[in-house]
Scaffold this motif. Structure first.
Motif, PDB file in Angstrom:
ATOM      1  N   ALA A  77       0.825  -1.210   0.000  1.00 49.19           N
ATOM      2  CA  ALA A  77       0.000   0.000   0.000  1.00 49.19           C
ATOM      3  C   ALA A  77       0.857   1.257   0.000  1.00 49.19           C
ATOM      4  CB  ALA A  77      -0.938  -0.012   1.204  1.00 49.19           C
ATOM      5  N   THR A  78       1.957   1.235   0.753  1.00 51.15           N
ATOM      6  CA  THR A  78       2.853   2.394   0.780  1.00 51.15           C
ATOM      7  C   THR A  78       3.439   2.654  -0.606  1.00 51.15           C
ATOM      8  OG1 THR A  78       3.442   2.069   3.099  1.00 51.15           O
ATOM      9  CG2 THR A  78       4.995   3.311   1.746  1.00 51.15           C
ATOM     10  N   ARG A  79       3.897   1.599  -1.248  1.00 52.34           N
ATOM     11  CA  ARG A  79       4.476   1.750  -2.586  1.00 52.34           C
ATOM     12  C   ARG A  79       3.416   2.190  -3.595  1.00 52.34           C
ATOM     13  NH1 ARG A  79       9.517  -0.178  -3.677  1.00 52.34           N
ATOM     14  NH2 ARG A  79      10.665  -0.965  -1.868  1.00 52.34           N
ATOM     15  N   ALA A  80       2.222   1.625  -3.483  1.00 56.50           N
ATOM     16  CA  ALA A  80       1.143   2.023  -4.392  1.00 56.50           C
ATOM     17  C   ALA A  80       0.748   3.476  -4.176  1.00 56.50           C
ATOM     18  CB  ALA A  80      -0.063   1.105  -4.188  1.00 56.50           C
ATOM     19  N   ALA A  81       0.691   3.905  -2.920  1.00 50.34           N
ATOM     20  CA  ALA A  81       0.338   5.288  -2.608  1.00 50.34           C
ATOM     21  C   ALA A  81       1.344   6.262  -3.210  1.00 50.34           C
ATOM     22  CB  ALA A  81       0.263   5.472  -1.092  1.00 50.34           C
ATOM     23  N   LEU A 131       9.528   6.092 -12.518  1.00 51.21           N
ATOM     24  CA  LEU A 131       9.812   5.750 -11.126  1.00 51.21           C
ATOM     25  C   LEU A 131       8.588   5.134 -10.453  1.00 51.21           C
ATOM     26  CD1 LEU A 131      11.670   5.772  -8.643  1.00 51.21           C
ATOM     27  CD2 LEU A 131      10.971   8.149  -8.240  1.00 51.21           C
ATOM     28  N   ALA A 132       7.406   5.571 -10.835  1.00 54.04           N
ATOM     29  CA  ALA A 132       6.182   5.019 -10.243  1.00 54.04           C
ATOM     30  C   ALA A 132       6.139   3.505 -10.405  1.00 54.04           C
ATOM     31  CB  ALA A 132       4.951   5.655 -10.892  1.00 54.04           C
ATOM     32  N   PHE A 133       6.475   3.010 -11.578  1.00 52.96           N
ATOM     33  CA  PHE A 133       6.408   1.573 -11.830  1.00 52.96           C
ATOM     34  C   PHE A 133       7.600   0.837 -11.216  1.00 52.96           C
ATOM     35  CE2 PHE A 133       3.717   3.566 -14.951  1.00 52.96           C
ATOM     36  CZ  PHE A 133       2.561   2.810 -14.816  1.00 52.96           C
ATOM     37  N   GLU A 134       8.712   1.538 -11.067  1.00 55.72           N
ATOM     38  CA  GLU A 134       9.845   0.941 -10.356  1.00 55.72           C
ATOM     39  C   GLU A 134       9.484   0.698  -8.894  1.00 55.72           C
ATOM     40  OE1 GLU A 134      14.499   2.012  -9.214  1.00 55.72           O
ATOM     41  OE2 GLU A 134      13.461   3.171 -10.772  1.00 55.72           O
ATOM     42  N   LEU A 135       8.770   1.635  -8.284  1.00 52.56           N
ATOM     43  CA  LEU A 135       8.369   1.463  -6.893  1.00 52.56           C
ATOM     44  C   LEU A 135       7.411   0.288  -6.715  1.00 52.56           C
ATOM     45  CD1 LEU A 135       7.760   5.095  -5.563  1.00 52.56           C
ATOM     46  CD2 LEU A 135       9.796   3.673  -5.347  1.00 52.56           C
ATOM     47  N   LEU A 136       6.600   0.018  -7.737  1.00 48.91           N
ATOM     48  CA  LEU A 136       5.623  -1.068  -7.635  1.00 48.91           C
ATOM     49  C   LEU A 136       6.230  -2.448  -7.829  1.00 48.91           C
ATOM     50  CD1 LEU A 136       2.579   0.457  -9.582  1.00 48.91           C
ATOM     51  CD2 LEU A 136       2.867   0.240  -7.110  1.00 48.91           C
ATOM     52  N   THR A 137       7.501  -2.494  -8.207  1.00 47.69           N
ATOM     53  CA  THR A 137       8.141  -3.779  -8.484  1.00 47.69           C
ATOM     54  C   THR A 137       9.444  -3.923  -7.699  1.00 47.69           C
ATOM     55  OG1 THR A 137       9.152  -2.756 -10.443  1.00 47.69           O
ATOM     56  CG2 THR A 137       7.129  -4.024 -10.773  1.00 47.69           C
ATOM     57  N   PRO A 138       9.364  -3.947  -6.365  1.00 49.38           N
ATOM     58  CA  PRO A 138      10.582  -4.069  -5.560  1.00 49.38           C
ATOM     59  C   PRO A 138      11.253  -5.423  -5.756  1.00 49.38           C
ATOM     60  CG  PRO A 138       8.648  -4.374  -4.186  1.00 49.38           C
ATOM     61  CD  PRO A 138       8.148  -3.938  -5.525  1.00 49.38           C
ATOM     62  N   ALA A 139      12.566  -5.428  -5.560  1.00 51.79           N
ATOM     63  CA  ALA A 139      13.326  -6.665  -5.767  1.00 51.79           C
ATOM     64  C   ALA A 139      13.118  -7.664  -4.645  1.00 51.79           C
ATOM     65  CB  ALA A 139      14.816  -6.338  -5.907  1.00 51.79           C
ATOM     66  N   ASP A 140      12.768  -7.177  -3.439  1.00 54.53           N
ATOM     67  CA  ASP A 140      12.577  -8.105  -2.322  1.00 54.53           C
ATOM     68  C   ASP A 140      11.222  -8.799  -2.438  1.00 54.53           C
ATOM     69  OD1 ASP A 140      10.510  -6.464  -1.145  1.00 54.53           O
ATOM     70  OD2 ASP A 140      12.074  -5.164  -0.350  1.00 54.53           O
ATOM     71  N   ALA A 141      10.936  -9.672  -1.504  1.00 61.48           N
ATOM     72  CA  ALA A 141       9.734 -10.511  -1.577  1.00 61.48           C
ATOM     73  C   ALA A 141       8.599  -9.989  -0.691  1.00 61.48           C
ATOM     74  CB  ALA A 141      10.088 -11.944  -1.182  1.00 61.48           C
TER      75      ALA A 141
END
Length: 306
Positions: A77-81, A131-141
């Motif tokens: 939710a934080t990343r989506a926001a 950057l918006a889409f980079e935030l939505l696809t973090p490398a961690d799980a």
């Protein structure tokens, strides 16, 4: 795999002011951490100027409120926001440029192209969008891959030709034309409403929700998006620049159709109130218990003065 925390059910006594202050602080911290860091040729300065320390953050708040309603994953939710706010910010940077609306004031300060020049403003908008889409696809799980894909799809659809960009194209093509209420509604459902609706949908995508609740929340989002635009048109007529934070009267000056020009000032105000009441009914129809923040955000949208 590390399990990301989920939003907990809200207490029975809901303090919207405290909730909003906490969410805004959280979003601002995250944006400051992620936006314009280690960029070449001072591009980050223009990116941060466009995003930080300004705006109502309505779209991030809607994401977080919807995620809370469905007890969604907090990290997602934080990343989506933040992602939806970056898309909104990039759209404002580009819309304000001379080739579009040619505006010089945004969020109470000079627009990005006035402050940094047109070329850097264009690049800053491009970089914010990506950057918006980079935030939505973090490398961690912490955010499941299927959830990442769903969030990206929702945001891309809302921002593209079938959403915000398409609505702006209709807006530019409608200057000086007479539109029916249905045509005006379609334009704004794409230009403004699509991203507001996506904010609610992205919040829901961070959790699990029944089909009935999902349909009700999306109806809420559609009504809220329309109410937002009606109020925006009213404020463009009645507010001054200091209150509005942007140049008032631009729509009338550019001969653009608005709800006020179509309906009149007082009927437009009454229409906004009707949409607000309908949005509250949609929340009630969802059957969800934890919708206090969504309800308060609807009240804030219709009652705002800027």
């Amino acid at each position: 795999m590390t399990t990301s925390p989920r939003f907990s059910p809200a207490a029975s006594e809901f303090d919207f002011t405290s909730w909003m202050e906490a969410q805004l602080h959280h979003v601002e911290q995250a944006l400051s951490q992620w936006v314009g860091v280690d960029t070449p040729a001072d591009l980050g300065d223009a990116m941060r100027y466009a995003v930080l320390d300004g705006g109502k953050r309505l779209r991030p708040l809607l994401v977080l409120a919807a995620a809370q309603a469905v007890q969604g994953l907090q990290q997602a939710a934080t990343r989506a926001a933040c992602a939806v706010e970056l898309i909104h910010a990039y759209s404002l940077v580009h819309d304000d440029m001379p080739c579009m609306d040619n505006d010089v004031l945004r969020r109470g300060k000079p627009t990005v192209h006035v402050q940094f020049g047109e070329a850097r403003a264009l690049l800053a908008g491009d970089a914010l969008q990506v950057l918006a889409f980079e935030l939505l696809t973090p490398a961690d799980a912490q955010v499941p891959a299927s959830m990442q894909a769903q969030l990206c799809r929702l945001l891309a659809r809302a921002a593209g030709a079938h959403g915000m960009a398409g609505g702006q194209a209709i807006d530019l093509a409608s200057v000086g034309q007479s539109l029916t209420e249905a045509q005006l509604r379609r334009m704004h459902s794409l230009k403004t409403g699509a991203l507001l609706e996506a904010s609610v949908a992205m919040g829901m995508a961070c959790g699990v929700v029944s089909e009935t609740a999902q349909q009700a929340l999306m109806r809420y989002a559609q009504l809220l998006g329309l109410a937002f635009q009606v109020v925006d048109d009213v404020l463009d007529v009645v507010a001054d620049a200091a209150t509005l934070g942007k140049t008032p009267g631009k729509d009338a000056d550019n001969d653009k159709p608005t709800y006020v020009s179509l309906m009149g000032l007082e009927p437009a105000r009454a229409y906004a109130q009707s949409l607000y009441q309908q949005s509250l009914q949609a929340l009630a129809d969802s059957g969800l218990q934890n919708v206090q923040a969504l309800s308060a955000l609807a009240h804030m949208v219709v009652g705002r003065s800027h």
